[in-house]
Scaffold this motif. Structure first.
Motif, PDB file in Angstrom:
ATOM      1  N   GLU A 195      37.570  12.106   0.369  1.00  0.00           N
ATOM      2  CA  GLU A 195      36.563  12.708   1.247  1.00  0.00           C
ATOM      3  C   GLU A 195      35.160  12.243   0.875  1.00  0.00           C
ATOM      4  O   GLU A 195      34.337  11.953   1.749  1.00  0.00           O
ATOM      5  N   SER A 204      34.242   9.419  -0.496  1.00  0.00           N
ATOM      6  CA  SER A 204      34.006   8.021  -0.123  1.00  0.00           C
ATOM      7  C   SER A 204      33.628   7.900   1.350  1.00  0.00           C
ATOM      8  O   SER A 204      32.780   7.068   1.717  1.00  0.00           O
ATOM      9  N   GLN A 205      34.229   8.715   2.215  1.00  0.00           N
ATOM     10  CA  GLN A 205      33.853   8.700   3.629  1.00  0.00           C
ATOM     11  C   GLN A 205      32.405   9.166   3.802  1.00  0.00           C
ATOM     12  O   GLN A 205      31.659   8.610   4.618  1.00  0.00           O
ATOM     13  N   TRP A 206      32.012  10.149   3.023  1.00  0.00           N
ATOM     14  CA  TRP A 206      30.630  10.626   3.058  1.00  0.00           C
ATOM     15  C   TRP A 206      29.688   9.515   2.602  1.00  0.00           C
ATOM     16  O   TRP A 206      28.614   9.316   3.179  1.00  0.00           O
ATOM     17  N   LEU A 245      30.157   6.199   2.795  1.00  0.00           N
ATOM     18  CA  LEU A 245      30.065   5.159   3.818  1.00  0.00           C
ATOM     19  C   LEU A 245      29.134   5.580   4.942  1.00  0.00           C
ATOM     20  O   LEU A 245      28.330   4.771   5.447  1.00  0.00           O
ATOM     21  N   TYR A 246      29.202   6.848   5.340  1.00  0.00           N
ATOM     22  CA  TYR A 246      28.363   7.335   6.428  1.00  0.00           C
ATOM     23  C   TYR A 246      26.903   7.450   5.986  1.00  0.00           C
ATOM     24  O   TYR A 246      25.983   6.982   6.679  1.00  0.00           O
ATOM     25  N   GLN A 257      37.393   2.221  -1.096  1.00  0.00           N
ATOM     26  CA  GLN A 257      37.431   2.648   0.300  1.00  0.00           C
ATOM     27  C   GLN A 257      36.751   1.565   1.135  1.00  0.00           C
ATOM     28  O   GLN A 257      35.666   1.096   0.819  1.00  0.00           O
ATOM     29  N   GLY A 258      37.413   1.096   2.195  1.00  0.00           N
ATOM     30  CA  GLY A 258      36.816   0.140   3.097  1.00  0.00           C
ATOM     31  C   GLY A 258      36.818  -1.281   2.569  1.00  0.00           C
ATOM     32  O   GLY A 258      37.636  -1.668   1.726  1.00  0.00           O
TER      33      GLY A 258
END
Length: 499
Positions: free
Chosen positions: A333, A335-337, A339-340, A358-359
């Motif tokens: 979770e 890592s998504q934060w 990236l954004y 991530q990514g």
């Protein structure tokens, strides 16, 4: 970017403040601490009378008609100036007095005809609410300056972090002078030595670029006064050629200063010689200074807004950490934060020998090369937008930009690093002439001259990522403080999705 080393070296070594000459539209007298004249410009008799020759004035007390101005400027400190007036017979002069730390300098500008009445100051402007309003006020300022000066074109020339300059606003009345809006110019066009002088003066004027300079005559052979705060200072021959190549005969520059740094220059250009009075220049400076203050306050408010947004966003990240209890568990979770928040294409978290990804990220070989490169730097945050250039020996990778957070102390035994990755992005920069050929070498062997062409030249940049925002470093430092609060131990096995 490739610049001619000889051109840059010549520009930086040109001691502009020790030119030993002035422009011919005024007269210069210099006094030592004892009040005796130590230097005069060779044209002094032209304006002060045939008996006021250098031979007569040097070593003598300051002329009587300047005593009142001198008394008014008695409290000047180094780098300060005083503006006044004086009369000699039927001749009126505007007088600018400055102090270079060793001498008192008097610039006399003959007032041969009074300028038309100055425009009334514009109505006080409110603090800009956003970029659009700031741009509108900037254009209004340029229009006001053009009307006050009568010049043909006024440019807002903003300095970029890498030192290059870009014209971000322009007003003009003559289409024949061309358009520079949106064009970028290499840092060598305005050498650092010239930028330092812009920082120290409210304006810089060259009323007639091709006018012959006037020598300064000294009481002591070889003694040259420091003209850092003297606007009459002669123009650099290289700069005069540069103006000629742009089709400019007269120029006025007014600095925009933020935090003690030169943030921008406002440049007024005229196709024919044009001289402004000290009163006109003072009025223009007042307009620029008012805008400068609004710009400073706007930037300060924007920083506060960024900080408030940072607090809110990192509150979200902290909640994620608390919900999962450890950095490893929070990674999917978190890592998504990341990236954004940082507009990244990929992220890597290393804890010991364990890698969480991530990514789109760097390979293990590229990561090792980058870690070795970053290890040579003692900063906690390391940022690159051209990784292949900033990390020699980097294996081939689609990642062109990184932001690295180093030495995260998770506990006494474990540290971590975070790598945010951005892929290569092809983008174009439109230059005013080719930046890789900023000069022409003279055929007679006398050195170098500024380039002659300022036509739009489009550069396609490869190997670059999207630029990181000016606030990225602040965000990353805040992130570092947050992550160091996360107590975690690495797992023995590689986490799911890692390499």
């Amino acid at each position: 970017m490739v610049y001619s080393p000889g051109f840059i070296a010549q520009c930086e070594q040109e001691k502009l403040h020790l030119s030993g000459a002035i422009q011919p539209h005024g007269v210069l007298l210099v006094c030592d601490r004892q009040g005796l004249v130590s230097h005069v410009s060779a044209n002094v008799a032209d304006w002060l009378g045939e008996n006021a020759t250098p031979a007569f004035l040097l070593g003598q007390a300051l002329p009587h008609f300047l005593h009142e101005v001198d008394a008014s400027a008695a409290s000047l400190n180094r780098g300060e100036r005083y503006v006044g007036q004086c009369h000699l017979a039927e001749q009126e002069f505007d007088v600018v007095v400055s102090d270079n730390g060793e001498q008192r300098l008097f610039e006399l500008y003959p007032v041969t005809a009074h300028a038309r009445p100055l425009m009334a100051p514009v109505t006080s402007q409110p603090l800009p609410e956003d970029k659009a309003e700031l741009a509108k006020q900037c254009e209004q300022l340029l229009q006001t300056l053009q009307e006050m000066s009568g010049f043909d074109r006024v440019l807002y020339y903003r300095f970029l972090p890498e030192g290059d300059g870009e014209v971000t606003a322009e007003v003009g009345r003559e289409a024949g002078m061309g358009c520079y809006l949106g064009l970028r110019f290499p840092a060598s066009d305005i050498p650092q030595i010239a930028r330092e002088l812009y920082l120290q003066n409210p304006w810089r004027t060259i009323p007639h670029g091709k006018a012959e300079p006037v020598a300064i005559v000294s009481r002591e052979e070889g003694a040259v006064p420091n003209l850092s705060w003297v606007d009459l200072r002669s123009a650099s021959p290289i700069h005069v050629e540069y103006m000629t190549n742009m089709g400019v005969s007269a120029a006025v520059s007014l600095p925009i200063v933020l935090g003690g740094e030169l943030d921008a220059l406002i440049s007024c250009h005229a196709a024919t010689p044009r001289q402004l009075t000290v009163s006109q220049l003072s009025a223009m400076h007042a307009e620029v200074n008012a805008f400068n203050l609004r710009l400073r306050d706007y930037k300060a408010r924007r920083r506060l807004q960024v900080f408030d947004g940072l607090q809110h966003r990192f509150g979200q990240a902290q909640a994620v950490m608390m919900r999962h209890g450890s950095l490893e568990a929070a990674w999917p979770e978190l890592s998504q934060w990341l990236l954004y928040t940082f507009q990244a294409d990929g992220a890597v978290l290393t804890i010991g020998d364990t890698h969480y990804t991530q990514g789109s990220v760097l390979s293990m070989e590229a990561l090792a090369a980058l870690k070795a490169q970053v290890g040579q730097d003692d900063r906690s945050v390391w940022i690159s937008e051209q990784l292949a250039h900033d990390c020699p020996g980097l294996p081939l990778t689609a990642v062109a930009g990184v932001a690295v957070v180093r030495d995260l102390a998770l506990d006494p035994h474990h540290t971590a690093e975070l790598y945010l990755c951005r892929e290569e992005t092809l983008y174009q920069v439109t230059w005013g002439g080719s930046p890789d050929k900023p000069v022409d070498y003279r055929q007679d062997g006398r050195g170098i001259a500024p380039r002659r062409s300022f036509e739009a030249w489009v550069e396609q940049r490869f190997g670059h990522s999207r630029p990181w925002s000016p606030s990225a470093r602040l965000y990353l430092l805040k992130l570092r403080a947050l992550l160091q609060k996360a107590k975690t131990l690495p797992e023995e096995k590689t986490a799911s999705g890692s390499r």
